[in-house]
Each structure stands twice: as structure tokens, then as C-alpha cells.
Design a protein around this motif. Structure first.
Motif, PDB file in Angstrom:
ATOM      1  N   LEU A   1      -9.119   0.768   5.444  1.00  0.00           N
ATOM      2  CA  LEU A   1     -10.365   1.064   4.728  1.00  0.00           C
ATOM      3  C   LEU A   1     -11.229   2.053   5.492  1.00  0.00           C
ATOM      4  O   LEU A   1     -11.855   2.933   4.894  1.00  0.00           O
ATOM      5  CB  LEU A   1     -11.126  -0.231   4.467  1.00  0.00           C
ATOM      6  N   ASP A   2     -11.262   1.931   6.803  1.00  0.00           N
ATOM      7  CA  ASP A   2     -12.061   2.867   7.609  1.00  0.00           C
ATOM      8  C   ASP A   2     -11.512   4.285   7.486  1.00  0.00           C
ATOM      9  O   ASP A   2     -12.279   5.257   7.396  1.00  0.00           O
ATOM     10  CB  ASP A   2     -12.071   2.430   9.072  1.00  0.00           C
ATOM     11  N   THR A   3     -10.195   4.414   7.472  1.00  0.00           N
ATOM     12  CA  THR A   3      -9.588   5.738   7.352  1.00  0.00           C
ATOM     13  C   THR A   3      -9.909   6.381   6.014  1.00  0.00           C
ATOM     14  O   THR A   3     -10.233   7.572   5.934  1.00  0.00           O
ATOM     15  CB  THR A   3      -8.063   5.636   7.530  1.00  0.00           C
ATOM     16  N   VAL A   4      -9.838   5.590   4.932  1.00  0.00           N
ATOM     17  CA  VAL A   4     -10.153   6.121   3.608  1.00  0.00           C
ATOM     18  C   VAL A   4     -11.614   6.528   3.524  1.00  0.00           C
ATOM     19  O   VAL A   4     -11.960   7.585   2.971  1.00  0.00           O
ATOM     20  CB  VAL A   4      -9.814   5.080   2.520  1.00  0.00           C
ATOM     21  N   ALA A   5     -12.496   5.706   4.080  1.00  0.00           N
ATOM     22  CA  ALA A   5     -13.925   6.003   4.029  1.00  0.00           C
ATOM     23  C   ALA A   5     -14.261   7.289   4.781  1.00  0.00           C
ATOM     24  O   ALA A   5     -15.163   8.033   4.391  1.00  0.00           O
ATOM     25  CB  ALA A   5     -14.721   4.830   4.601  1.00  0.00           C
ATOM     26  N   GLU A   6     -13.534   7.579   5.851  1.00  0.00           N
ATOM     27  CA  GLU A   6     -13.821   8.771   6.647  1.00  0.00           C
ATOM     28  C   GLU A   6     -13.212  10.040   6.059  1.00  0.00           C
ATOM     29  O   GLU A   6     -13.806  11.117   6.149  1.00  0.00           O
ATOM     30  CB  GLU A   6     -13.284   8.566   8.065  1.00  0.00           C
ATOM     31  N   THR A   7     -12.032   9.939   5.474  1.00  0.00           N
ATOM     32  CA  THR A   7     -11.310  11.137   5.034  1.00  0.00           C
ATOM     33  C   THR A   7     -11.488  11.434   3.547  1.00  0.00           C
ATOM     34  O   THR A   7     -11.848  12.555   3.174  1.00  0.00           O
ATOM     35  CB  THR A   7      -9.818  10.997   5.351  1.00  0.00           C
ATOM     36  N   SER A   8     -11.249  10.469   2.692  1.00  0.00           N
ATOM     37  CA  SER A   8     -11.316  10.707   1.242  1.00  0.00           C
ATOM     38  C   SER A   8     -11.836   9.463   0.536  1.00  0.00           C
ATOM     39  O   SER A   8     -11.055   8.649   0.040  1.00  0.00           O
ATOM     40  CB  SER A   8      -9.933  11.086   0.691  1.00  0.00           C
ATOM     41  N   PRO A   9     -13.144   9.256   0.521  1.00  0.00           N
ATOM     42  CA  PRO A   9     -13.718   8.057  -0.113  1.00  0.00           C
ATOM     43  C   PRO A   9     -13.288   7.937  -1.568  1.00  0.00           C
ATOM     44  O   PRO A   9     -13.161   8.924  -2.284  1.00  0.00           O
ATOM     45  CB  PRO A   9     -15.225   8.294  -0.002  1.00  0.00           C
ATOM     46  N   GLY A  10     -13.060   6.715  -1.985  1.00  0.00           N
ATOM     47  CA  GLY A  10     -12.660   6.474  -3.365  1.00  0.00           C
ATOM     48  C   GLY A  10     -12.220   5.035  -3.558  1.00  0.00           C
ATOM     49  O   GLY A  10     -12.522   4.157  -2.752  1.00  0.00           O
ATOM     50  N   ILE A  11     -11.493   4.814  -4.638  1.00  0.00           N
ATOM     51  CA  ILE A  11     -11.036   3.474  -4.996  1.00  0.00           C
ATOM     52  C   ILE A  11      -9.815   3.112  -4.147  1.00  0.00           C
ATOM     53  O   ILE A  11      -8.904   3.917  -3.951  1.00  0.00           O
ATOM     54  CB  ILE A  11     -10.698   3.379  -6.479  1.00  0.00           C
ATOM     55  N   VAL A  12      -9.799   1.874  -3.648  1.00  0.00           N
ATOM     56  CA  VAL A  12      -8.691   1.365  -2.846  1.00  0.00           C
ATOM     57  C   VAL A  12      -8.210   0.065  -3.471  1.00  0.00           C
ATOM     58  O   VAL A  12      -9.005  -0.810  -3.807  1.00  0.00           O
ATOM     59  CB  VAL A  12      -9.113   1.128  -1.384  1.00  0.00           C
ATOM     60  N   LEU A  13      -6.893  -0.060  -3.638  1.00  0.00           N
ATOM     61  CA  LEU A  13      -6.293  -1.307  -4.105  1.00  0.00           C
ATOM     62  C   LEU A  13      -5.661  -2.019  -2.924  1.00  0.00           C
ATOM     63  O   LEU A  13      -4.812  -1.454  -2.230  1.00  0.00           O
ATOM     64  CB  LEU A  13      -5.234  -1.038  -5.176  1.00  0.00           C
ATOM     65  N   VAL A  14      -6.081  -3.255  -2.710  1.00  0.00           N
ATOM     66  CA  VAL A  14      -5.613  -4.050  -1.588  1.00  0.00           C
ATOM     67  C   VAL A  14      -4.815  -5.228  -2.135  1.00  0.00           C
ATOM     68  O   VAL A  14      -5.350  -6.071  -2.860  1.00  0.00           O
ATOM     69  CB  VAL A  14      -6.785  -4.548  -0.723  1.00  0.00           C
ATOM     70  N   GLY A  15      -3.536  -5.266  -1.805  1.00  0.00           N
ATOM     71  CA  GLY A  15      -2.685  -6.379  -2.240  1.00  0.00           C
ATOM     72  C   GLY A  15      -2.798  -7.537  -1.266  1.00  0.00           C
ATOM     73  O   GLY A  15      -2.102  -7.577  -0.251  1.00  0.00           O
ATOM     74  N   GLU A  16      -3.688  -8.474  -1.564  1.00  0.00           N
ATOM     75  CA  GLU A  16      -3.942  -9.590  -0.659  1.00  0.00           C
ATOM     76  C   GLU A  16      -2.897 -10.683  -0.763  1.00  0.00           C
ATOM     77  O   GLU A  16      -2.806 -11.542   0.113  1.00  0.00           O
ATOM     78  CB  GLU A  16      -5.331 -10.175  -0.935  1.00  0.00           C
ATOM     79  N   SER A  17      -2.115 -10.676  -1.831  1.00  0.00           N
ATOM     80  CA  SER A  17      -1.077 -11.698  -2.014  1.00  0.00           C
ATOM     81  C   SER A  17       0.134 -11.046  -2.661  1.00  0.00           C
ATOM     82  O   SER A  17       0.009 -10.331  -3.661  1.00  0.00           O
ATOM     83  CB  SER A  17      -1.589 -12.850  -2.888  1.00  0.00           C
ATOM     84  N   VAL A  18       1.319 -11.276  -2.070  1.00  0.00           N
ATOM     85  CA  VAL A  18       2.570 -10.762  -2.613  1.00  0.00           C
ATOM     86  C   VAL A  18       3.525 -11.946  -2.760  1.00  0.00           C
ATOM     87  O   VAL A  18       3.969 -12.516  -1.769  1.00  0.00           O
ATOM     88  CB  VAL A  18       3.188  -9.681  -1.706  1.00  0.00           C
ATOM     89  N   ASP A  19       3.817 -12.310  -3.991  1.00  0.00           N
ATOM     90  CA  ASP A  19       4.688 -13.455  -4.276  1.00  0.00           C
ATOM     91  C   ASP A  19       6.041 -12.937  -4.749  1.00  0.00           C
ATOM     92  O   ASP A  19       6.160 -12.390  -5.845  1.00  0.00           O
ATOM     93  CB  ASP A  19       4.046 -14.344  -5.346  1.00  0.00           C
ATOM     94  N   VAL A  20       7.058 -13.104  -3.900  1.00  0.00           N
ATOM     95  CA  VAL A  20       8.413 -12.653  -4.224  1.00  0.00           C
ATOM     96  C   VAL A  20       9.205 -13.839  -4.740  1.00  0.00           C
ATOM     97  O   VAL A  20       9.416 -14.816  -4.020  1.00  0.00           O
ATOM     98  CB  VAL A  20       9.099 -12.035  -2.992  1.00  0.00           C
ATOM     99  N   ASP A  21       9.637 -13.773  -5.980  1.00  0.00           N
ATOM    100  CA  ASP A  21      10.414 -14.847  -6.602  1.00  0.00           C
ATOM    101  C   ASP A  21      11.777 -14.282  -6.988  1.00  0.00           C
ATOM    102  O   ASP A  21      11.915 -13.573  -7.989  1.00  0.00           O
ATOM    103  CB  ASP A  21       9.687 -15.386  -7.832  1.00  0.00           C
ATOM    104  N   VAL A  22      12.795 -14.578  -6.172  1.00  0.00           N
ATOM    105  CA  VAL A  22      14.137 -14.056  -6.431  1.00  0.00           C
ATOM    106  C   VAL A  22      14.755 -14.735  -7.639  1.00  0.00           C
ATOM    107  O   VAL A  22      15.546 -14.129  -8.374  1.00  0.00           O
ATOM    108  CB  VAL A  22      15.020 -14.239  -5.183  1.00  0.00           C
ATOM    109  N   ASP A  23      14.426 -15.989  -7.900  1.00  0.00           N
ATOM    110  CA  ASP A  23      15.008 -16.713  -9.027  1.00  0.00           C
ATOM    111  C   ASP A  23      14.463 -16.233 -10.364  1.00  0.00           C
ATOM    112  O   ASP A  23      15.142 -16.326 -11.381  1.00  0.00           O
ATOM    113  CB  ASP A  23      14.752 -18.214  -8.877  1.00  0.00           C
ATOM    114  N   GLU A  24      13.219 -15.721 -10.381  1.00  0.00           N
ATOM    115  CA  GLU A  24      12.590 -15.353 -11.644  1.00  0.00           C
ATOM    116  C   GLU A  24      13.335 -14.239 -12.397  1.00  0.00           C
ATOM    117  O   GLU A  24      13.609 -14.447 -13.596  1.00  0.00           O
ATOM    118  CB  GLU A  24      11.126 -15.005 -11.399  1.00  0.00           C
TER     119      GLU A  24
END
Length: 231
Positions: free
Chosen positions: A21-44
Motif C-alpha cells: 500500500l505504501d508503494t502504491v500511495a507513493e508512485t501511482s495512487p488509486g484503487i487497490v484490491l487486497v485479497g485477505e482470504s484465499v480459499d482453495v477447494d480442490v474437491d469443488e
């Protein structure tokens, strides 16, 4: 002493996404998507990502968009390598576009996800792109993400250790069968029967103890463990 160690380094690590986030704010401010949870379901099979919308820079603080706004996205997972467990790896490529209430494109400057889940390591790379809408209008700014999902080395090592133990027990059972053929009395045969029975019960439990253990059908490691059930 154990309780005191629980507080050592409690504030040593900075938040996981802080540097991004600090890098984005310094170089090219804008919208950032942060994937706080990644659920991998191999059976699905699927990958579900919970995104948080962040805005870096004063000009990017759009009405209605706040840091706590979240949404989930579901992606179909190609599992043709699932039978290679625990050395199975998965790739996911997707394109994400953001738009405001007027359907105007909002540039996404960065997409980042966590790199460790309960059963997988996740490596995410993103790249600016342009998508072609179905109505044939002008190209719209979007962002591509590539996710490389693999099992941690610790999980692979633990699985291989259990695999080796199962094979040792399988050969022990075969040894019991060979020794039992040489005895004539029931009293001498009883220890071999008890030991072999205990091993036949233990092998499925070892198999189930493997991290995120898949089913037996179509998995190479399951096929290799099958002699233990037939001994």
C-alpha cells in the motif's frame, strides 16, 4: 517462561500489505484490491477470494468506497494435476475491472493477496490490461492476475514421511504373513494376527492424517498405498 515467550515479537512484524500500500500511495495512487482470504477447494473445484477495496491517495477516495468494503469472487480451478498430490500445483488467471455507479471505469493500481493459507502457498502477480466489452465500445482499463498455488514444503515433507511409514508397515505385514506360514500352533500364530490387524487399522489412519488428504480414486499416492490394504 513459556507464557513470557508468547509475547516476544508480538509487534515485530508490520502488517502484511503495508509495504504494498505504501508503494502504491507513493508512485501511482488509486484503487487497490487486497485479497485477505484465499480459499482453495480442490474437491469443488474452485478458488474463493475475499477482496477488500482500498484507496491510496486523496484523489482516489471516491464516494461510497471505503477500506472496509468487501466482496467475494469465485473462480473455477483446473485440477488436472490433483492426482500428483502432494506435488500438485494449480494456476489461475483472471481479469478484474472496477466501475463506479455511472459505469465508468475506475483504474485498479494494484492487486495483492495473502501468500500463505492453511494448506497452500499462493504466489500472485498482477499486470495492467484492457478488456473489450461485449457491446463493442471502447476498451476499458482492467487488471490481470495470475495465481500460482502449491502445497508448502512442510506439508509435502510430512506427507512423504507418512507415505514412507505406511510402506514400512506394509512390508512388516508381509513379513508377518511369511513368518506365520512357518508356525503350527495357534498360540504362536496369534501375535502375527494381532500385529497385522493393528497395522491394517493404522494405515488408513495414517493416510487420513496427510494434510488435506484427497480421496483414493485417481491419486497416485493413494494407488501406491493400496498394497497395504491387501496384505
Amino acid at each position: 517462561m513459556s507464557i513470557s515467550f508468547a509475547f516476544v515479537g508480538a509487534h515485530a512484524d508490520e502488517p502484511f500489505f503495508k509495504k504494498t500500500l505504501d508503494t502504491v500511495a507513493e508512485t501511482s495512487p488509486g484503487i487497490v484490491l487486497v485479497g485477505e482470504s484465499v480459499d482453495v477447494d480442490v474437491d469443488e473445484p474452485s478458488i474463493t477470494i475475499r477482496w477488500s477495496i482500498g484507496a491510496c491517495g486523496e484523489d482516489s477516495m471516491l464516494p461510497g468506497i471505503q477500506n472496509l468494503v468487501q466482496f467475494d469472487s469465485d473462480h473455477v480451478l483446473d485440477v488436472h494435476e490433483a492426482r500428483l498430490y502432494p506435488f500438485d500445483t494449480y494456476m489461475l488467471s483472471s481479469t478484474i475491472r472496477a466501475a463506479n455507479a455511472d459505469n465508468q471505469t475506475v483504474p485498479i493500481r494494484k492487486i495483492a493477496t495473502i501468500d500463505v493459507t492453511s494448506s497452500f502457498d499462493v504466489i500472485t502477480t498482477d499486470l495492467e490490461s484492457y478488456s473489450n466489452p461485449e457491446n463493442g465500445t471502447q476498451e476499458q482499463a482492467s487488471r490481470d492476475i495470475d495465481m500460482h498455488v502449491r502445497r508448502p514444503n512442510e506439508a509435502r515433507l510430512f506427507t512423504l514421511l507418512l507415505f514412507a511409514v505406511s510402506w514400512v508397515l506394509t512390508h512388516v505385514t508381509i513379513g508377518h504373513v511369511l513368518l506365520a506360514r512357518r508356525v503350527s500352533s495357534l498360540r504362536s500364530l496369534l501375535p502375527h494376527l494381532i500385529s497385522s490387524g493393528a497395522i491394517l487399522i493404522a494405515i488408513p489412519q495414517l493416510r487420513a492424517s496427510m494434510p488435506d488428504a484427497p480421496g483414493f480414486d485417481g491419486v497416485l499416492i493413494g494407488e501406491r498405498l493400496s498394497p497395504g490394504f491387501g496384505s
